[in-house]
Design a protein around this motif. Structure first.
Motif, short mmCIF file in Angstrom:
data_model
loop_
_atom_site.label_atom_id
_atom_site.label_comp_id
_atom_site.label_asym_id
_atom_site.label_seq_id
_atom_site.Cartn_x
_atom_site.Cartn_y
_atom_site.Cartn_z
N UNK A 255 25.15 26.00 25.18
CA UNK A 255 24.66 26.52 23.89
C UNK A 255 25.32 25.82 22.72
N UNK A 256 26.64 25.70 22.74
CA UNK A 256 27.35 25.14 21.60
C UNK A 256 26.88 23.73 21.26
N UNK A 257 26.79 22.87 22.30
CA UNK A 257 26.43 21.47 22.06
C UNK A 257 25.02 21.34 21.50
N UNK A 258 24.09 22.08 22.08
CA UNK A 258 22.70 21.99 21.62
C UNK A 258 22.57 22.58 20.21
N UNK A 259 23.20 23.74 19.99
CA UNK A 259 23.11 24.37 18.67
C UNK A 259 23.72 23.48 17.59
N UNK A 260 24.82 22.81 17.91
CA UNK A 260 25.46 21.93 16.93
C UNK A 260 24.53 20.81 16.46
N UNK A 261 23.90 20.13 17.41
CA UNK A 261 23.05 19.00 17.00
C UNK A 261 21.81 19.48 16.26
N UNK A 262 21.30 20.66 16.65
CA UNK A 262 20.14 21.19 15.94
C UNK A 262 20.50 21.57 14.51
N UNK A 263 21.62 22.26 14.34
CA UNK A 263 22.00 22.67 12.99
C UNK A 263 22.32 21.45 12.13
N UNK A 264 22.97 20.46 12.70
CA UNK A 264 23.25 19.23 11.94
C UNK A 264 21.95 18.57 11.47
N UNK A 265 20.94 18.57 12.34
CA UNK A 265 19.66 17.96 11.97
C UNK A 265 18.98 18.77 10.87
N UNK A 266 19.10 20.09 10.94
CA UNK A 266 18.45 20.93 9.92
C UNK A 266 19.17 20.81 8.58
N UNK A 267 20.49 20.73 8.61
CA UNK A 267 21.25 20.52 7.38
C UNK A 267 20.81 19.22 6.70
N UNK A 268 20.55 18.21 7.51
CA UNK A 268 20.19 16.89 6.97
C UNK A 268 18.85 16.89 6.25
N UNK A 269 17.95 17.81 6.60
CA UNK A 269 16.62 17.80 5.98
C UNK A 269 16.40 18.97 5.03
N UNK A 270 17.40 19.83 4.86
CA UNK A 270 17.24 20.99 4.00
C UNK A 270 17.85 20.75 2.63
N UNK A 271 17.22 21.27 1.60
CA UNK A 271 17.74 21.17 0.25
C UNK A 271 18.32 22.49 -0.23
N UNK A 272 18.28 23.52 0.62
CA UNK A 272 18.81 24.83 0.28
C UNK A 272 19.75 25.31 1.39
N UNK A 273 20.77 26.11 1.05
CA UNK A 273 21.65 26.64 2.09
C UNK A 273 20.86 27.42 3.14
N UNK A 274 21.35 27.36 4.36
CA UNK A 274 20.70 28.04 5.48
C UNK A 274 21.41 29.35 5.75
N UNK A 275 20.65 30.40 6.02
CA UNK A 275 21.22 31.73 6.22
C UNK A 275 21.13 32.14 7.69
N UNK A 276 22.25 32.67 8.20
CA UNK A 276 22.29 33.26 9.53
C UNK A 276 22.91 34.65 9.42
N UNK A 277 22.61 35.51 10.40
CA UNK A 277 23.16 36.86 10.41
C UNK A 277 23.85 37.15 11.74
N UNK A 278 25.04 36.55 11.95
CA UNK A 278 25.75 36.81 13.20
C UNK A 278 26.41 38.18 13.19
#
Length: 324
Positions: free
Chosen positions: A73-96
């Motif tokens: 989970x950690x490895x896959x989630x990291x690369x996905x979030x990094x990719x989303x950060x790279x294409x987003x112009x607004x902060x991303x929200x999570x609710x852990x």
């Protein structure tokens, strides 16, 4: 761990039965319609994510992220979030939540900013809640909450927008009132899909003006009923007792065993103090504190951090987890 790569999601990816919520990249018009998948060296899909514009809070995006069962989970989630950060112009929200350490760790690794804390929100109607209601159904000036009148739904919508705007001003500024009104208007149409339940919802009037309300929304899949408590003026002199009278009336309209879902926010000190006094049942296994975390993105507005002095002792471990 095999080499992971990310790329924009395709229509063919969205047909993968392992991911029911996967949408192709650019799934709708507008700037924020990016959908990314992670694959291994053989091209097998291991997960996906996307950032979703929030029409209620235009300075952030909600993050959807899913990893294939059995994969790291950690490895896959990291690369996905990094990719989303790279294409987003607004902060991303999570609710852990406190019982989701992997998600908390993900937020911490990517510079997540704690912007809000919310306590458990399940309240089961029982004798203790009925006793509380009996003590709070009348305000100090002798008022009781009463039934919803269809002719006054526009006034109720105005109160909803006013309270919502004030409630979020400190930490997640809301959209303009005109936009909020348009977004919420369908929920105030009698009989509309998703509209509040008029038989369980109540309003409180003072001098002919609606000054507080409790809106009961359609049941969640598990049967819980979300209750929205609001007042005007926000955090005014009578706000707490007005909202308490509304909640008491909802309890009076509820059956024993009904689950009322009532959230509160650490930034709302009056709201938090009020809900701490409402009796709740022994915690359900997943009744834990929940954080709202903003993931900064280059060039985007900075998330507004929650003041350390507002972090309750009960949520200290959750807040500390985000500092890893």
């Amino acid at each position: 761990m095999p080499t992971l790569t990310t790329r924009p999601a395709t229509p063919a990816d969205s047909a993968d039965p392992a991911f029911e919520d996967l949408l192709p990249d650019r799934w709708r018009e507008g700037d924020n319609c990016r959908s990314v998948v992670a694959t291994d060296s053989a091209g097998r899909l291991l997960g996906h994510c996307r950032g979703i514009d929030n029409s209620f809070h235009p300075d952030s995006r909600s993050l959807v992220l899913e990893v294939l069962d059995g994969e790291p989970w950690d490895e896959v989630a990291d690369v996905l979030l990094e990719a989303q950060i790279a294409v987003s112009t607004l902060p991303l929200r999570l609710k852990p939540a406190a019982h989701e350490p992997e998600l908390l760790d993900l937020c911490a690794r990517h510079g997540g900013v704690l912007v809000q804390l919310m306590p458990p929100w399940r309240y089961v109607v029982d004798d203790a809640m009925r006793a509380w209601a009996a003590e709070h159904r009348t305000t100090s000036d002798g008022l009781h909450a009463g039934r919803v009148v269809d002719a006054r739904r526009e006034e109720m919508l105005d109160l909803y927008v006013e309270h919502y705007t004030a409630q979020h001003a400190r930490w997640s500024p809301a959209a303009a009132p005109t936009e909020l009104r348009a977004e919420n208007a369908p929920d105030f149409v009698p009989g509309g899909e998703g509209s509040f339940d008029p038989d369980r919802s109540v309003v409180l009037e003072r001098d002919g003006v609606i000054v507080a309300q409790a809106l009961a929304w359609p049941p969640e899949p598990d049967g819980g009923i979300e209750i929205t408590l609001q007042s005007t003026p926000h955090e005014g002199r009578t706000a707490r007792e007005d909202m308490e009278a509304c909640l008491a009336a909802v309890i009076d309209r509820s059956a024993d065993g009904d689950v009322l879902l009532i959230d509160s926010h650490a930034t709302e000190e009056l709201e938090s103090a009020m809900m701490r006094d409402v009796p709740g049942p022994a915690p359900h296994p997943q009744d834990t504190w929940t954080a709202i975390v903003g993931i900064p993105v280059p060039g985007g507005p900075a998330p507004i951090p929650l003041s350390a002095e507002l972090i309750p002792a009960a949520a200290a471990k959750l807040a500390d987890h985000l500092q890893l």
